[in-house]
Design an enzyme around this catalytic site. Structure first.
Site, mmCIF file in Angstrom:
data_model
loop_
_atom_site.group_PDB
_atom_site.id
_atom_site.type_symbol
_atom_site.label_atom_id
_atom_site.label_comp_id
_atom_site.label_asym_id
_atom_site.label_seq_id
_atom_site.Cartn_x
_atom_site.Cartn_y
_atom_site.Cartn_z
ATOM 1 N N LYS A 119 4.608 54.743 82.308
ATOM 2 C CA LYS A 119 5.723 55.347 83.037
ATOM 3 C C LYS A 119 6.636 56.048 82.061
ATOM 4 C CE LYS A 119 6.416 52.186 86.789
ATOM 5 N NZ LYS A 119 7.152 50.954 86.876
ATOM 6 N N LYS A 228 14.309 56.958 69.691
ATOM 7 C CA LYS A 228 14.745 56.055 68.613
ATOM 8 C C LYS A 228 14.144 56.490 67.269
ATOM 9 C CE LYS A 228 11.256 52.622 68.270
ATOM 10 N NZ LYS A 228 10.997 51.548 67.387
ATOM 11 N N LYS A 231 8.914 54.649 62.761
ATOM 12 C CA LYS A 231 8.048 54.872 61.611
ATOM 13 C C LYS A 231 7.092 56.024 61.861
ATOM 14 C CE LYS A 231 8.139 50.022 60.371
ATOM 15 N NZ LYS A 231 7.539 48.720 60.563
HETATM 16 P P1 TYM Z 1 9.052 46.234 64.267
HETATM 17 O O1 TYM Z 1 8.295 45.804 63.081
HETATM 18 O O2 TYM Z 1 8.598 47.443 65.002
HETATM 19 O O3 TYM Z 1 10.563 46.460 63.893
HETATM 20 C C1 TYM Z 1 11.252 45.509 63.114
HETATM 21 C C2 TYM Z 1 12.702 45.386 63.578
HETATM 22 O O4 TYM Z 1 13.366 46.643 63.455
HETATM 23 C C3 TYM Z 1 13.989 46.978 64.686
HETATM 24 N N1 TYM Z 1 14.018 48.436 64.857
HETATM 25 C C4 TYM Z 1 15.126 49.120 65.162
HETATM 26 N N2 TYM Z 1 16.389 48.732 65.361
HETATM 27 C C5 TYM Z 1 17.300 49.690 65.634
HETATM 28 N N3 TYM Z 1 17.002 51.015 65.722
HETATM 29 C C6 TYM Z 1 15.739 51.454 65.530
HETATM 30 N N4 TYM Z 1 15.461 52.754 65.592
HETATM 31 C C7 TYM Z 1 14.726 50.490 65.232
HETATM 32 N N5 TYM Z 1 13.393 50.565 64.986
HETATM 33 C C8 TYM Z 1 12.977 49.297 64.762
HETATM 34 C C9 TYM Z 1 13.119 46.310 65.737
HETATM 35 O O5 TYM Z 1 13.814 46.154 66.954
HETATM 36 C C10 TYM Z 1 12.799 44.993 65.064
HETATM 37 O O6 TYM Z 1 13.871 44.090 65.233
HETATM 38 N N6 TYM Z 1 7.206 42.850 67.500
HETATM 39 C C11 TYM Z 1 8.225 43.118 66.469
HETATM 40 C C12 TYM Z 1 8.071 42.245 65.235
HETATM 41 C C13 TYM Z 1 8.016 40.794 65.527
HETATM 42 C C14 TYM Z 1 9.101 39.928 65.741
HETATM 43 C C15 TYM Z 1 8.532 38.640 65.954
HETATM 44 C C16 TYM Z 1 10.478 40.127 65.798
HETATM 45 C C17 TYM Z 1 6.856 40.047 65.575
HETATM 46 N N7 TYM Z 1 7.176 38.747 65.842
HETATM 47 C C18 TYM Z 1 9.332 37.525 66.242
HETATM 48 C C19 TYM Z 1 11.272 39.009 66.076
HETATM 49 C C20 TYM Z 1 10.718 37.745 66.291
HETATM 50 C C21 TYM Z 1 8.105 44.561 66.031
HETATM 51 O O7 TYM Z 1 7.111 45.190 66.257
HETATM 52 O O8 TYM Z 1 9.180 45.011 65.289
#
Ligand code: TYM
Length: 359
Positions: A119, A228, A231
């Site tokens: 979506k 946002k 990467k």
């Molecule tokens: P990941 O690795 O994509 O991102 C890591 C952290 O960075 C934050 N983030 C942002 N915050 C603000 N603005 C942005 N543009 C931005 N881009 C990324 C993400 O919100 C995240 O906090 N699934 C998660 C990783 C994970 C995790 C966990 C986090 C795996 N197990 C357990 C907390 C608890 C992830 O892919 O984040």
């Protein structure tokens, strides 16, 4: 009584960018400083999450170490006895609990998340604000691949990451909100069925209050501020990587997309997302320095933001060089042993509850 746990994880499929820093790393560092000794703090690399989309597997191991160094350079004090760093894949209980939780997760629940991605792809930016998953789908499309089951399933692995350690607070950026809500739902469902098995993570509102923000942080792309900062390889000019040279980052700020107003004023994300984003970056990086910007013209304001961002990067790079690798590895290995025990104790409780081990 055990201390309450604050926990977060950052994937290591790539280097970190400014959004990762402001959304997750800085909040953890600040919480550690504010509450030294009061909470247990877990900051880990979810390396198993790294290939839900195609990556270069040849660099993953080293990238993980590089990213752990960034935690330290960014100010995480790893000498604090209640702070733990670890790699997810070194603690096998994460994978095993994921499987068990999988069998208590409804297909529709995960489908909603993936359907939402579709979506979001159709609806464009508004929907995209709520989830980062769309970024991954795009990455996959770019790579010419098809969605793998891990991408569909990774919210369950993330729930296991959180529930194994009884984490109450999980500082994450806005894009992870949906996954935190899912984790709470799953824990509640499990507890209802089997008794008090898991600590319920705080609600999103409580989380934000604890971290000291009204909402989880969402840093936007400098080029396309409706999206946002990510990467993703298709937006290098919109993304400040933590490894960017300070002057390179300054240039990105100076050429950031804004609007046609004359002065900074008090921008909001709805009508002036570019300027609001730069102001947000400035406030988070150097609290207080935004005090007199409302009367500034865009050129001067961008100069101020660029100066702060490049000073932050120079400082970070110097600290990164000074990180003691041996000390870091010793701490990592000791913490992985300690956390393995915590995780295995939770897993055993769950194994007993579901009938895999005798009561
Ligand atoms: P990941 O690795 O994509 O991102 C890591 C952290 O960075 C934050 N983030 C942002 N915050 C603000 N603005 C942005 N543009 C931005 N881009 C990324 C993400 O919100 C995240 O906090 N699934 C998660 C990783 C994970 C995790 C966990 C986090 C795996 N197990 C357990 C907390 C608890 C992830 O892919 O984040």
């Amino acid at each position: 009584m055990n201390k309450e746990v604050i926990l977060t994880g950052l994937r290591s499929n790539d280097e970190f960018h400014l959004g990762n820093y402001l959304g997750a790393i800085l909040p953890m560092v600040k919480l550690q400083q504010k509450h030294a000794g009061e909470y247990q703090l877990n900051m880990f690399i979810p390396d198993l999450h790294s290939f839900t989309t195609p990556i270069d597997h040849g660099t993953l191991y080293d990238q993980t170490h590089q990213n752990l160094k960034v935690f330290v350079a960014a100010g995480l004090d790893i000498d604090q006895p209640d702070t733990f760093i670890y790699r997810q894949s070194y603690i096998p209980a994460h994978s095993e609990l994921t499987w068990i939780l999988d069998c208590f997760t409804y297909l529709g629940e995960l489908n909603r998340m993936t359907q939402f991605k579709d979506k979001a792809a159709k609806a464009g930016n508004d929907a995209e604000q709520i989830t980062s998953d769309i970024e991954r789908v795009k990455e996959m499309m770019l790579a010419g691949g098809t969605a793998n089951v891990g991408l569909f399933n990774y919210p369950v692995l993330m729930a296991a990451d959180i529930l194994l350690y009884g984490a109450k607070y999980v500082p994450v950026g806005e894009d992870q909100r949906q996954h935190l809500e899912f984790t709470r739902d799953l824990a509640e469902r499990f507890n209802k069925r089997f008794g008090e098995m898991f600590v319920l993570p705080a609600t999103i509102k409580e989380q934000a209050k604890f971290v000291g923000t009204q909402e989880p942080v969402r840093i936007r792309s400098l080029r396309n501020p409706d999206r946002k900062m990510s990467k993703s390889i298709d937006d290098p000019a919109g993304t400040i990587m933590l490894s960017d040279k300070p002057e390179e980052a300054a240039k990105k700020i100076m050429t950031a997309t804004t609007d046609n107003q004359a002065k900074v004023g008090s921008p909001d994300f709805e009508s002036r997302p570019g300027i609001a984003n730069l102001l947000q970056i400035l406030k988070l990086l150097s609290p207080g320095s935004e005090a007199n910007v409302s009367e500034m013209n865009y050129e001067d304001f961008k100069q101020l933001v660029a100066k702060n961002v490049s000073a932050f990067l120079s400082n970070l790079h110097a600290k990164l060089k000074a990180v003691d690798d041996r000390e870091l590895m010793q701490k990592l290995e000791a913490d992985e042993l300690a956390m393995r025990q915590v995780a295995e104790a939770t897993l055993l409780k769950v194994q007993k509850a579901v009938g895999l081990r005798p009561l």
